[in-house]
Design an enzyme around this catalytic site. Structure first.
Site, mmCIF file in Angstrom:
data_model
loop_
_atom_site.group_PDB
_atom_site.id
_atom_site.type_symbol
_atom_site.label_atom_id
_atom_site.label_comp_id
_atom_site.label_asym_id
_atom_site.label_seq_id
_atom_site.Cartn_x
_atom_site.Cartn_y
_atom_site.Cartn_z
ATOM 1 N N LYS A 145 0.631 -1.187 0.085
ATOM 2 C CA LYS A 145 -0.014 0.088 -0.011
ATOM 3 C C LYS A 145 1.004 1.265 0.103
ATOM 4 O O LYS A 145 2.071 1.280 0.565
ATOM 5 C CB LYS A 145 -0.864 0.053 1.256
ATOM 6 N N ARG A 155 -10.511 -11.634 0.962
ATOM 7 C CA ARG A 155 -11.577 -13.050 0.636
ATOM 8 C C ARG A 155 -10.904 -14.136 0.702
ATOM 9 O O ARG A 155 -11.235 -15.169 0.714
ATOM 10 C CB ARG A 155 -11.839 -12.415 -0.892
HETATM 11 MN MN MN Z 1 -5.838 -5.797 1.741
#
Ligand code: MN
Ligand code: ZN
Length: 403
Positions: A279, A353
């Site tokens: 990120k 997920r």
């Molecule tokens: Mn993530």
């Protein structure tokens, strides 16, 4: 905190602080009018001078000087015809936040004696206890200096219009206290930094909860167990970190044995760096909150235990970190989930997920009546709905509406 229900006139109830309402039109509520008479028109004078306007959430602290209470908190309720559940709770939150700054050890709220559509004595009392717990919540004291002093408030009463509503109100207060205790646990776990709140810490908290509540059982599956279960999706996410992953199962056995449980699954990524698909640095500290789904499940289970719900509830929390390293999963890698399906990982930041699908497959063994999965799953949600609205997706519209 001790909670209790009272009935009868505000003019006679002794307390350190009476909480009464004022509508935006300058109209005192029924209880405020009773109290005003006992205080020789003191409240009405405040309103007349324009010192209290009744705007929603506005709080005015008044020294009672004489009468049944030491102080009065005059709380703005907004427009009278718009006074509903939401405004009621907001007013309570504002009142208790103000109350916490005073030396009052006891308070009685009369806000629930006003007409409040679609609620009963139970529900109003429950909301009151939830609001008190929420307003008095303090972030765990990790700072080494200047620890905030706890509020003086020790007991909180809720007034009901009729004497025969006291029992229902007491049950509502007891449930509200349980829900607030669950919510406080959720907030504690969410607020803790990722170097404290690791998967192992969550596992330890689960064991601690099971020790505290007779209805709860905790089971912790380590990575060896996850490998035996062939949870290749979950294991691929935790591959890059030194912190061992855990699958935490917390069961509240409140219903008959054999009754299909409600299964709650919560995403427990205790820190999400994005992995190899790292990120951007700004705001990355907030990725300690990527376990808020797990924290919600812990809180819900604690609330179920505190309330003694006659219901079987199973909480399943896949807990791990998502970190880059020489052993981390790479974009393009293909992994196999517990269900036997293969997954091509394009972006390692879409890890939620992957841990949830294995947890959901695992959930099947409980033959659940309902499965609710809670997660800080994807930034796409914020892009679509903004910062205040949460997304609910379901294959059952009735269940979604209920939630
Ligand atoms: Mn993530
Ligand atoms: Zn994530």
């Amino acid at each position: 905190m001790r909670y209790y229900a009272v009935s009868g006139s505000a003019a006679r109830q002794r307390t350190d602080c009476a909480i009464v309402g004022l509508y935006e039109s300058g109209t005192l509520t029924g209880a405020a009018t009773q109290l005003d008479a006992a205080l020789g028109g003191r409240l009405a004078r405040f309103v007349k001078r324009g010192d209290a306007r009744g705007k929603a959430g506005e709080v005015t602290l008044i020294d009672a000087e004489r009468g049944p209470c030491e102080r009065v908190l005059l709380v703005g309720l907004g427009k009278k015809d718009g006074f509903g559940r939401k405004q009621y709770k907001k007013s309570l939150l504002a009142a208790v936040a103000a109350l916490a700054k005073t030396g009052a050890r006891d308070a009685v709220s009369y806000l629930a004696t006003e007409p409040l559509p679609e609620t009963d004595a139970y529900y109003r009392a429950r909301l009151a206890a939830e609001a008190v717990g929420s307003a008095l919540y303090r972030i765990p004291a990790i700072r080494s200096t200047r620890k905030p002093s706890p509020p003086a408030l020790r007991s909180f009463g809720v007034a009901v219009p009729e004497k025969d509503q006291k029992k229902d109100a007491e049950r509502g207060l007891e449930h509200g206290r349980g829900i607030a205790a669950g919510a406080a646990l959720t907030r504690d776990l969410a607020n803790l930094p990722a170097n404290v709140c690791t998967p192992s810490y969550l596992a330890q908290q689960a064991r601690e909860l099971a020790r505290q509540h007779a209805s709860l059982k905790a089971q912790i599956l380590d990575e060896a167990a996850l490998r035996r279960l062939k949870m290749g999706a979950l294991l691929s996410v935790t591959a890059g970190t030194e912190e061992p992953a855990k699958l935490i199962v917390l069961r509240h056995q409140g219903g008959p044995a054999g009754e299909a449980p409600v299964v709650l699954v919560g995403k427990g990524v205790t820190f999400d760096s994005g992995g190899i698909s790292l990120k951007q640095p700004p705001g990355m500290d907030e990725m300690k909150f990527d376990m808020t789904g797990a924290a919600s499940v812990f809180g819900a289970i604690k609330a179920a235990a505190e309330m003694g719900l006659k219901l079987n509830v199973v909480g399943i929390v896949p807990a791990c970190e998502n970190m880059p390293s020489g052993r981390a999963t790479k974009p393009g890698d293909i992994v196999r989930s517990m269900s036997g399906q293969t997954i091509e990982v394009i972006n390692t930041d879409a890890e939620g997920r992957l841990i949830l699908c294995d947890a959901l497959t695992y959930a099947r063994r409980f033959k659940p009546a309902v499965v609710v999965d809670v997660a800080t799953l994807t930034g796409a949600c914020v892009i679509a709905l903004g910062a205040h609205t949460s997304a609910v997706m379901s294959n059952d519209d009735d269940l979604a509406a209920e939630i």
